[in-house]
Design a protein around this motif. Structure first.
Motif, mmCIF file in Angstrom:
data_model
loop_
_atom_site.group_PDB
_atom_site.id
_atom_site.type_symbol
_atom_site.label_atom_id
_atom_site.label_comp_id
_atom_site.label_asym_id
_atom_site.label_seq_id
_atom_site.Cartn_x
_atom_site.Cartn_y
_atom_site.Cartn_z
ATOM 1 N N MET A 194 0.819 -1.190 0.000
ATOM 2 C CA MET A 194 0.000 0.000 0.000
ATOM 3 C C MET A 194 0.866 1.258 0.000
ATOM 4 S SD MET A 194 -3.001 1.111 -0.027
ATOM 5 C CE MET A 194 -3.865 2.587 0.260
ATOM 6 N N PHE A 195 1.942 1.217 0.794
ATOM 7 C CA PHE A 195 2.821 2.385 0.895
ATOM 8 C C PHE A 195 3.499 2.683 -0.446
ATOM 9 C CE2 PHE A 195 6.917 4.350 2.089
ATOM 10 C CZ PHE A 195 6.411 5.491 2.688
ATOM 11 N N LYS A 196 3.922 1.647 -1.155
ATOM 12 C CA LYS A 196 4.570 1.832 -2.454
ATOM 13 C C LYS A 196 3.608 2.418 -3.481
ATOM 14 C CE LYS A 196 8.101 -1.713 -2.074
ATOM 15 N NZ LYS A 196 8.649 -2.944 -2.645
ATOM 16 N N LYS A 197 2.346 1.983 -3.435
ATOM 17 C CA LYS A 197 1.341 2.520 -4.351
ATOM 18 C C LYS A 197 1.097 3.997 -4.069
ATOM 19 C CE LYS A 197 -1.170 -1.728 -5.259
ATOM 20 N NZ LYS A 197 -2.466 -2.417 -5.163
ATOM 21 N N LEU A 198 1.042 4.349 -2.795
ATOM 22 C CA LEU A 198 0.817 5.740 -2.419
ATOM 23 C C LEU A 198 1.979 6.620 -2.874
ATOM 24 C CD1 LEU A 198 -0.968 7.763 -0.883
ATOM 25 C CD2 LEU A 198 0.345 7.206 1.153
ATOM 26 N N ILE A 199 3.187 6.167 -2.669
ATOM 27 C CA ILE A 199 4.369 6.920 -3.107
ATOM 28 C C ILE A 199 4.369 7.051 -4.622
ATOM 29 C CG2 ILE A 199 6.894 6.859 -3.216
ATOM 30 C CD1 ILE A 199 5.889 7.667 -0.518
ATOM 31 N N SER A 200 4.014 5.976 -5.323
ATOM 32 C CA SER A 200 3.983 6.012 -6.785
ATOM 33 C C SER A 200 2.957 7.017 -7.288
ATOM 34 C CB SER A 200 3.658 4.628 -7.346
ATOM 35 O OG SER A 200 4.614 3.700 -6.947
ATOM 36 N N ILE A 201 1.802 7.028 -6.687
ATOM 37 C CA ILE A 201 0.756 7.974 -7.091
ATOM 38 C C ILE A 201 1.187 9.402 -6.808
ATOM 39 C CG2 ILE A 201 -1.597 8.736 -6.554
ATOM 40 C CD1 ILE A 201 -2.309 5.768 -6.181
ATOM 41 N N LEU A 202 1.802 9.644 -5.658
ATOM 42 C CA LEU A 202 2.282 10.987 -5.327
ATOM 43 C C LEU A 202 3.354 11.453 -6.307
ATOM 44 C CD1 LEU A 202 2.443 10.970 -1.426
ATOM 45 C CD2 LEU A 202 1.023 12.395 -2.890
ATOM 46 N N LEU A 203 4.282 10.575 -6.656
ATOM 47 C CA LEU A 203 5.319 10.944 -7.617
ATOM 48 C C LEU A 203 4.737 11.245 -8.993
ATOM 49 C CD1 LEU A 203 8.226 8.516 -6.694
ATOM 50 C CD2 LEU A 203 8.157 10.990 -6.409
ATOM 51 N N ILE A 204 3.787 10.460 -9.427
ATOM 52 C CA ILE A 204 3.144 10.703 -10.722
ATOM 53 C C ILE A 204 2.414 12.039 -10.709
ATOM 54 C CG2 ILE A 204 1.284 9.911 -12.244
ATOM 55 C CD1 ILE A 204 2.184 7.040 -11.580
ATOM 56 N N LEU A 205 1.705 12.342 -9.632
ATOM 57 C CA LEU A 205 1.002 13.622 -9.531
ATOM 58 C C LEU A 205 1.969 14.806 -9.523
ATOM 59 C CD1 LEU A 205 -1.861 12.812 -7.002
ATOM 60 C CD2 LEU A 205 -2.057 13.305 -9.447
ATOM 61 N N ILE A 206 3.080 14.647 -8.839
ATOM 62 C CA ILE A 206 4.071 15.726 -8.792
ATOM 63 C C ILE A 206 4.660 15.969 -10.176
ATOM 64 C CG2 ILE A 206 6.367 16.334 -7.944
ATOM 65 C CD1 ILE A 206 5.544 15.050 -5.270
ATOM 66 N N PHE A 207 5.014 14.902 -10.876
ATOM 67 C CA PHE A 207 5.626 15.062 -12.191
ATOM 68 C C PHE A 207 4.633 15.571 -13.227
ATOM 69 C CE2 PHE A 207 8.839 11.824 -10.716
ATOM 70 C CZ PHE A 207 9.845 12.758 -10.559
ATOM 71 N N LEU A 208 3.383 15.192 -13.100
ATOM 72 C CA LEU A 208 2.385 15.659 -14.058
ATOM 73 C C LEU A 208 1.924 17.082 -13.775
ATOM 74 C CD1 LEU A 208 0.161 12.497 -14.577
ATOM 75 C CD2 LEU A 208 1.891 13.438 -16.105
ATOM 76 N N SER A 209 1.959 17.504 -12.514
ATOM 77 C CA SER A 209 1.490 18.845 -12.178
ATOM 78 C C SER A 209 2.570 19.914 -12.339
ATOM 79 C CB SER A 209 0.957 18.874 -10.753
ATOM 80 O OG SER A 209 2.007 18.619 -9.844
ATOM 81 N N SER A 210 3.813 19.531 -12.485
ATOM 82 C CA SER A 210 4.869 20.541 -12.592
ATOM 83 C C SER A 210 4.756 21.415 -13.837
ATOM 84 C CB SER A 210 6.246 19.896 -12.493
ATOM 85 O OG SER A 210 6.428 18.990 -13.545
ATOM 86 N N PRO A 211 4.334 20.900 -15.010
ATOM 87 C CA PRO A 211 4.171 21.807 -16.149
ATOM 88 C C PRO A 211 3.045 22.817 -15.954
ATOM 89 C CG PRO A 211 4.360 19.559 -16.916
ATOM 90 C CD PRO A 211 4.244 19.509 -15.431
ATOM 91 N N ILE A 212 2.098 22.507 -15.094
ATOM 92 C CA ILE A 212 0.994 23.439 -14.857
ATOM 93 C C ILE A 212 1.499 24.692 -14.158
ATOM 94 C CG2 ILE A 212 -1.180 23.741 -13.597
ATOM 95 C CD1 ILE A 212 -1.657 20.743 -14.021
ATOM 96 N N PHE A 213 2.417 24.515 -13.230
ATOM 97 C CA PHE A 213 2.912 25.639 -12.452
ATOM 98 C C PHE A 213 4.135 26.309 -13.081
ATOM 99 C CE2 PHE A 213 0.925 22.782 -9.296
ATOM 100 C CZ PHE A 213 -0.124 23.613 -8.928
ATOM 101 N N ALA A 214 4.596 25.764 -14.178
ATOM 102 C CA ALA A 214 5.762 26.356 -14.841
ATOM 103 C C ALA A 214 5.363 27.665 -15.514
ATOM 104 C CB ALA A 214 6.325 25.389 -15.873
ATOM 105 N N GLU A 215 6.345 28.505 -15.708
ATOM 106 C CA GLU A 215 6.090 29.780 -16.362
ATOM 107 C C GLU A 215 5.760 29.536 -17.831
ATOM 108 O OE1 GLU A 215 8.430 33.964 -17.173
ATOM 109 O OE2 GLU A 215 9.184 32.560 -15.707
ATOM 110 N N ALA A 216 4.696 30.145 -18.276
ATOM 111 C CA ALA A 216 4.207 29.882 -19.629
ATOM 112 C C ALA A 216 5.128 30.482 -20.690
ATOM 113 C CB ALA A 216 2.800 30.425 -19.789
ATOM 114 N N GLU A 217 5.594 31.673 -20.445
ATOM 115 C CA GLU A 217 6.400 32.346 -21.463
ATOM 116 C C GLU A 217 7.729 32.777 -20.853
ATOM 117 O OE1 GLU A 217 6.050 36.484 -23.796
ATOM 118 O OE2 GLU A 217 4.271 35.237 -23.837
#
Length: 111
Positions: free
Chosen positions: A1-24
């Motif tokens: 369960m712990f590994k799944k939670l860490i995996s989901i958190l890492l995926i969310l972090i990597f996928l959400s980083s372009p959202i917060f990046a500077e657009a221009e």
């Protein structure tokens, strides 16, 4: 369960980083007077030192082995000590090359 939670958190972090990046991104080149002259000279000396170390280390190793085989210097049993001596000699040669370049640059007529 712990590994799944860490995996989901890492995926969310990597996928959400372009959202917060500077657009221009606006690129601004460095100005001529942005850095002091001594930092540019130090960077040139550093580049020449490490660039020449690539050449002086194998040459030093070759000459060291030739001198050792001909009995001009005593043999060193430890390979690590032998390499450190060779590295010291090569570093000294590279420092001489870098210093010579600095002296030539200081006394050249185009300054």
């Amino acid at each position: 369960m712990f590994k799944k939670l860490i995996s989901i958190l890492l995926i969310l972090i990597f996928l959400s980083s372009p959202i917060f990046a500077e657009a221009e991104l606006s690129y601004k080149p460095y100005g001529k007077d942005e850095f002091p002259i001594w930092t540019m000279k130090l960077r040139r000396a550093e580049s020449i030192f490490f660039g020449s170390l690539v050449l002086t280390l194998p040459i030093t190793s070759l000459v060291w082995n030739l001198c050792e085989n001909n009995g001009l210097i005593t043999k060193i049993d430890s390979p690590m000590d032998k390499f450190l001596y060779q590295l010291g000699v090569a570093s000294g040669l590279s420092l001489c090359i870098s210093t010579a370049d600095w002296i030539i640059g200081e006394f050249s007529s185009d300054n």
